[in-house]
Design an enzyme around this catalytic site. Structure first.
Site, PDB file in Angstrom:
ATOM      1  CG  ASP A   6      -1.609   1.302   1.368  1.00  0.00           C
ATOM      2  OD1 ASP A   6      -1.850   2.050   0.420  1.00  0.00           O
ATOM      3  OD2 ASP A   6      -2.010   1.815   2.550  1.00  0.00           O
ATOM      4  CG  ASN A   9      -2.099  10.391  -0.022  1.00  0.00           C
ATOM      5  OD1 ASN A   9      -2.022  10.537  -1.157  1.00  0.00           O
ATOM      6  ND2 ASN A   9      -3.162  10.080   0.576  1.00  0.00           N
ATOM      7  CB  THR A  10       2.351  10.281   4.543  1.00  0.00           C
ATOM      8  OG1 THR A  10       1.247   9.582   5.273  1.00  0.00           O
ATOM      9  CG2 THR A  10       1.622  11.511   4.439  1.00  0.00           C
ATOM     10  CE1 TYR A  87     -17.184   6.217  -6.393  1.00  0.00           C
ATOM     11  CE2 TYR A  87     -15.729   6.500  -8.180  1.00  0.00           C
ATOM     12  CZ  TYR A  87     -16.333   7.054  -7.241  1.00  0.00           C
ATOM     13  OH  TYR A  87     -16.028   8.153  -6.767  1.00  0.00           O
ATOM     14  CE1 TYR A  95      -7.304   2.187  -9.690  1.00  0.00           C
ATOM     15  CE2 TYR A  95      -5.112   2.785  -9.075  1.00  0.00           C
ATOM     16  CZ  TYR A  95      -6.227   2.925  -9.784  1.00  0.00           C
ATOM     17  OH  TYR A  95      -6.007   3.285 -11.410  1.00  0.00           O
ATOM     18  CG  ASP A  96      -6.875   4.746  -0.874  1.00  0.00           C
ATOM     19  OD1 ASP A  96      -7.414   4.957  -2.110  1.00  0.00           O
ATOM     20  OD2 ASP A  96      -6.639   5.920  -0.220  1.00  0.00           O
ATOM     21  CG  ASP A 117      -9.401   4.410   5.022  1.00  0.00           C
ATOM     22  OD1 ASP A 117      -8.733   4.612   6.194  1.00  0.00           O
ATOM     23  OD2 ASP A 117      -9.081   3.645   4.147  1.00  0.00           O
ATOM     24  CB  THR A 120      -4.295  11.715   4.139  1.00  0.00           C
ATOM     25  OG1 THR A 120      -3.210  11.220   4.569  1.00  0.00           O
ATOM     26  CG2 THR A 120      -4.054  13.135   3.731  1.00  0.00           C
TER      27      THR A 120
END
Length: 251
Positions: A6, A9-10, A87, A95-96, A117, A120
Site C-alpha cells: 500500500d 500519501n505519506t 462506481y 484504489y485504497d 477510513d 489523510t
C-alpha cells in the site's frame, strides 16, 4: 506467501500473508528502498504481489519485483475484483477506497456495509448486501483540517492532533483546545451522522472503522462498530488471491 504493498500519501505499508490469509508480517515504511524489498524477499518465498499506489511507485523497485516474483499486479481500474464495482467513474476511484470495501466484504459477505477510513482524508464507503461496491464520500481528515485552519487564516497556529480524550460537547477555553477539540468533536458528530443515516436506511448494516486516525474516534462513537486497522491490506490480499485463482483457472 503473498505480498501486498500500500503505497500511500505519506507512508508505505507492506504486508506478507500466508496462503490461507493470515497476516505474518507488517512493515510501515516512510521511504522504502530497493534494499528493503531485497531483504524482505530473501526472508520469505513470495509467489505473488499486488501493488496499490496512490502516487508514483519506484520503477526500480517495480522491475525488481517483476524479475523476482512469478505474479506481479499493479492495481488499476481493469483489475478483476471479488465484488461488483458499481462506481460510475472507475478510472477516478481511489484504489485504497476500493480495497477497504473488498476487505470488509470478505469478512462479512452478503451484508450491507459502511466502511469509514480515517486517514489523510476520511472516506465513507458503502457495499450493498448483493456484494456491490456502490460508492461513497470523501472529506478532509484530522491532519488536513488542522493544516487548513493554519493555511487559510492569519493567526491560527499549525497544531498536531491532540492525543488526549476530548469530552463530549467540549468547548475549549484556549486556542489550542478550541482547534483540537473542534476538529475531533466535529468529526465525531460527522461520523455518527453518517452511521445514523445509513442505519435508518439499512437497519442491518455493519459498520467498519479503519485507517491511521481510527483511534481518535473508536472510543467516542456510540454505535457498535468493527475496528479493523489493516482492513485495506486484507482487501489487497483478497484481490491478489482472486486474481491468482483466475490465472490458474485460465491455464
Amino acid at each position: 506467501m503473498k505480498l501486498v504493498v500500500d503505497n500511500g500519501n505519506t507512508r508505505t505499508k507492506v504486508a506478507v500473508f500466508s496462503d490461507d490469509g493470515e497476516e505474518v508480517l507488517l512493515y510501515n515504511w516512510q521511504q522504502p528502498t530497493l534494499q528493503d524489498y531485497q531483504k524482505l524477499l530473501s526472508q520469505y518465498e513470495i509467489d505473488a504481489v499486488l501493488i496499490c499506489s496512490v502516487g508514483a511507485f519506484s520503477d526500480e523497485i517495480f522491475m525488481f519485483l517483476k524479475k523476482s516474483i512469478p505474479l506481479v499486479i499493479q492495481l488499476d481500474e481493469n483489475t478483476p475484483l471479488p465484488l461488483k464495482n458499481g462506481y460510475a467513474t472507475p478510472k477516478t476511484l481511489g484504489y485504497d477506497r476500493l480495497a477497504v470495501a473488498v476487505g470488509a466484504n470478505y469478512l462479512h459477505p452478503d451484508k450491507p456495509l459502511l466502511i469509514i477510513d480515517a486517514g489523510t482524508a476520511i472516506t465513507y464507503e458503502f457495499v450493498s448486501e448483493d456484494n456491490t461496491y456502490c460508492g461513497g464520500n470523501i472529506a478532509p481528515g484530522v491532519s488536513m483540517r488542522m493544516r487548513s485552519m493554519h493555511d487559510y487564516t492569519q493567526k491560527l497556529p499549525l497544531l498536531e492532533p491532540c492525543q488526549t480524550d476530548v469530552p463530549a460537547g467540549a468547548m475549549g477555553d484556549n486556542t489550542h483546545d478550541a482547534m483540537c477539540w473542534g476538529v475531533i468533536v466535529g468529526m465525531t458528530y460527522e461520523i455518527e451522522g453518517y452511521i445514523d443515516a445509513m442505519k435508518a436506511k439499512y437497519p442491518s448494516i455493519l459498520i467498519f472503522l479503519t485507517g491511521g486516525d481510527a483511534f481518535f474516534f473508536e472510543r467516542r462513537l456510540k454505535s457498535s462498530i468493527f475496528v479493523s486497522p489493516n482492513l485495506l491490506l486484507l482487501g489487497l490480499y483478497c484481490i491478489l488471491r482472486y486474481n491468482q485463482c483466475l490465472q490458474i483457472d485460465q491455464q
